[in-house]
Design an enzyme around this catalytic site. Sequence first.
Site, short mmCIF file in Angstrom:
data_model
loop_
_atom_site.label_atom_id
_atom_site.label_comp_id
_atom_site.label_asym_id
_atom_site.label_seq_id
_atom_site.Cartn_x
_atom_site.Cartn_y
_atom_site.Cartn_z
N CYS A 176 -5.18 -2.16 -1.11
CA CYS A 176 -6.23 -3.20 -1.61
C CYS A 176 -7.22 -2.53 -2.65
O CYS A 176 -7.87 -1.47 -2.48
CB CYS A 176 -6.72 -3.63 -0.48
SG CYS A 176 -5.73 -4.23 0.88
N CYS B 234 -2.08 3.04 3.09
CA CYS B 234 -2.89 2.11 3.86
C CYS B 234 -3.94 2.91 4.52
O CYS B 234 -3.67 4.21 5.05
CB CYS B 234 -2.41 1.17 4.57
SG CYS B 234 -3.03 -0.32 5.16
N ASP B 235 -4.80 2.23 5.12
CA ASP B 235 -6.23 2.65 5.58
C ASP B 235 -5.99 3.60 6.59
O ASP B 235 -6.56 4.87 6.32
CB ASP B 235 -7.04 1.60 6.61
CG ASP B 235 -7.37 0.46 5.37
OD1 ASP B 235 -6.99 0.34 4.32
OD2 ASP B 235 -8.02 -0.33 5.91
N LYS B 236 -5.15 3.62 7.76
CA LYS B 236 -5.33 4.64 8.77
C LYS B 236 -4.51 5.91 8.38
O LYS B 236 -4.60 7.01 9.06
CB LYS B 236 -4.70 3.96 9.94
CG LYS B 236 -5.45 2.59 10.42
CD LYS B 236 -7.19 2.77 10.50
CE LYS B 236 -7.84 1.70 10.62
NZ LYS B 236 -7.45 0.65 9.31
N ASP C 110 -3.11 -3.27 7.56
CA ASP C 110 -4.35 -4.12 7.95
C ASP C 110 -4.36 -5.44 7.56
O ASP C 110 -4.63 -6.56 8.12
CB ASP C 110 -5.75 -3.25 7.88
CG ASP C 110 -5.78 -1.88 8.46
OD1 ASP C 110 -4.97 -1.34 8.68
OD2 ASP C 110 -7.11 -1.73 9.05
N CYS D 102 0.62 -1.19 -0.19
CA CYS D 102 -0.08 -0.07 0.16
C CYS D 102 0.92 1.28 0.13
O CYS D 102 0.45 2.20 -0.58
CB CYS D 102 -0.69 0.05 1.05
SG CYS D 102 -1.75 -1.60 1.76
N GLU E 133 -10.19 -5.23 13.35
CA GLU E 133 -11.02 -5.58 12.16
C GLU E 133 -11.15 -7.21 12.12
O GLU E 133 -10.35 -8.06 12.66
CB GLU E 133 -10.43 -5.29 10.74
CG GLU E 133 -10.48 -3.68 10.52
CD GLU E 133 -9.99 -3.34 9.25
OE1 GLU E 133 -9.99 -2.19 8.70
OE2 GLU E 133 -9.51 -4.20 8.49
N SER F 6 -13.31 -5.08 8.32
CA SER F 6 -12.62 -4.72 6.83
C SER F 6 -13.58 -3.96 5.95
O SER F 6 -14.95 -4.56 5.82
CB SER F 6 -11.73 -5.81 6.47
OG SER F 6 -11.09 -5.46 5.09
#
Length: 557
Positions: free
Chosen positions: A195, A123-125, A82, A50, A445, A471
């Site tokens: 992702c 990535c996500d955060k 994640d 990511c 998650e 997720s």
Amino acid sequence: MDPKHRSRHITEGRDRAGARSMFKAVGFTSDDLSKPLIGVANTWIETMPCNFHLRRLAAKVKEGIRASGGTPMEFNTIAISDGETMGTEGMKASLVSREVIADSIELVCRGQMFDAVVCVVGCDKTIPASAMALARLNEPGLVLYGGTIAAGQFRGKDVTVQDVYEAIGANIAGKMSEADLTELENVACPGAGACGGQYTANTMSTVMEMIGISPMGANSVPAMDPQKDEVSYYCGALIMELLKRGTKARDILTRPALENAIAGVAASGGSTNSVLHLLAIAREAEVHLDMDDFQKISERTPLLCDLKPFGRFVAADMHRAGGIRLLANRLLRGKKLNESALTVTGKTIGEEASIAVETPDQEVIAPLDRPLKATGGLVILRGNLSPEGCVAKISGHERLSHRGPARVFESEEEAMAAVKAKRVKAGDVVVIRNEGPKGGPGMREMLAVTGAIVGEGLGDSVALLTDGRFSGATRGLMIGHVSPEAALGGPIAAMREGDIVRIEVNQRLLEVEISNAEIKQRMSHWKARPPIYPTGVFGKYAALVASASQGAVTRPH
């Protein structure tokens, strides 16, 4: 605004000779130090696809800053994957990392007195954390998302990491061989980028464009597309324009902009994590927002995007179809957009959306008159199990009603062991508690569990609820963010094996079929569990974190 409104306090005058000497030690010249100093917050890390390519993008951002009269200074922060930590103790670090990332960006920018900042995220955060930091700083700033990964190819089908997690369940159920699982594992993630479905990273990428803190059209360009270098250079030039205009983060992170972001999530079928992150961004920007706002906006917003985890397409397909700009255009024409909200480009979101170009015959983003579903994917439920609210994502494929016995587990590991041992049966309601922000700590998650349930063929007959979260790749009747969480004495802590749980999505209802008096009687014997981590970063986080219904932000008591 004075372009050096902050940095001149660290670079100018006789008393700053020592500071200038140290800057010069690493190659900056007097001319460099006479210009605005622009922070480039890079979330590069070598542990995941990511963020793996972000060094390249940050270098292009810096080129754009220099060409436009600024002096870039790059610094790094942390990131947690994640996807890699899913189903392990390491996943507890993920949501905690959001606060650490926001804190570190804020701290470096305050300490080094940067005049503006570009946050390069993956990535996500890292995405909401950057917006949270910008809201706290309230200086000129923007967010550049590194882009989605390309789809993998498995026997003629597009696949993502979601398929791998569901294949684990299929393997457990004897429906997929070890060799086939390994073959899928080897091709699902073909290179750098986040992702590939409308999971949390691409959902929050959509949010950043819809909220206006990322330039429209920048984020949806895939990670390894050559155009991403051009976009990065443009963001470097754009931050200098923002600085000259004097546009600050809170000029953009307004209530109308937050409503646009929610509409973007609802219309794209985005991740339930967006609720948690938008509540957190709103609190840092000192804008009122609560869980019921998500329900109201989702009810009036059609679901338009046919994206994984429920649909046929991946985020790169959406970019080719016309991108987030085309989605915004649909919402604009449907009068679902606060069109006067400002964006970092200096244009309103209405102006940005109006110039969308739709690829002929694309099937990713449905027309307004033929939505995939009349209302958005986010649903907020309440009831005696979740008086502060909880979140489900409904694509239109799930059943909308479920009643069954509770299978109560005190952790994700307990639940996963039960699924592997085939002790979860059709009709059950899997309850996973003590996984909330405080109780986890870190609100893990549950993709490993939900993926295994779907992979075993139970996705259409088993429901799951948790004070943890999911997720963006999770699908099925899965309800997260149950608030208050068990660690705060929420009613989920009173549940017992076999209690009958009733879920009515159309009525926005989640309840256990026992009386309030019985819940109160059970809770009279309840005691908070001692913290799993009494010290260190997890200990600090558990002591300071608020409920998921408030975005799980940390606040000094």
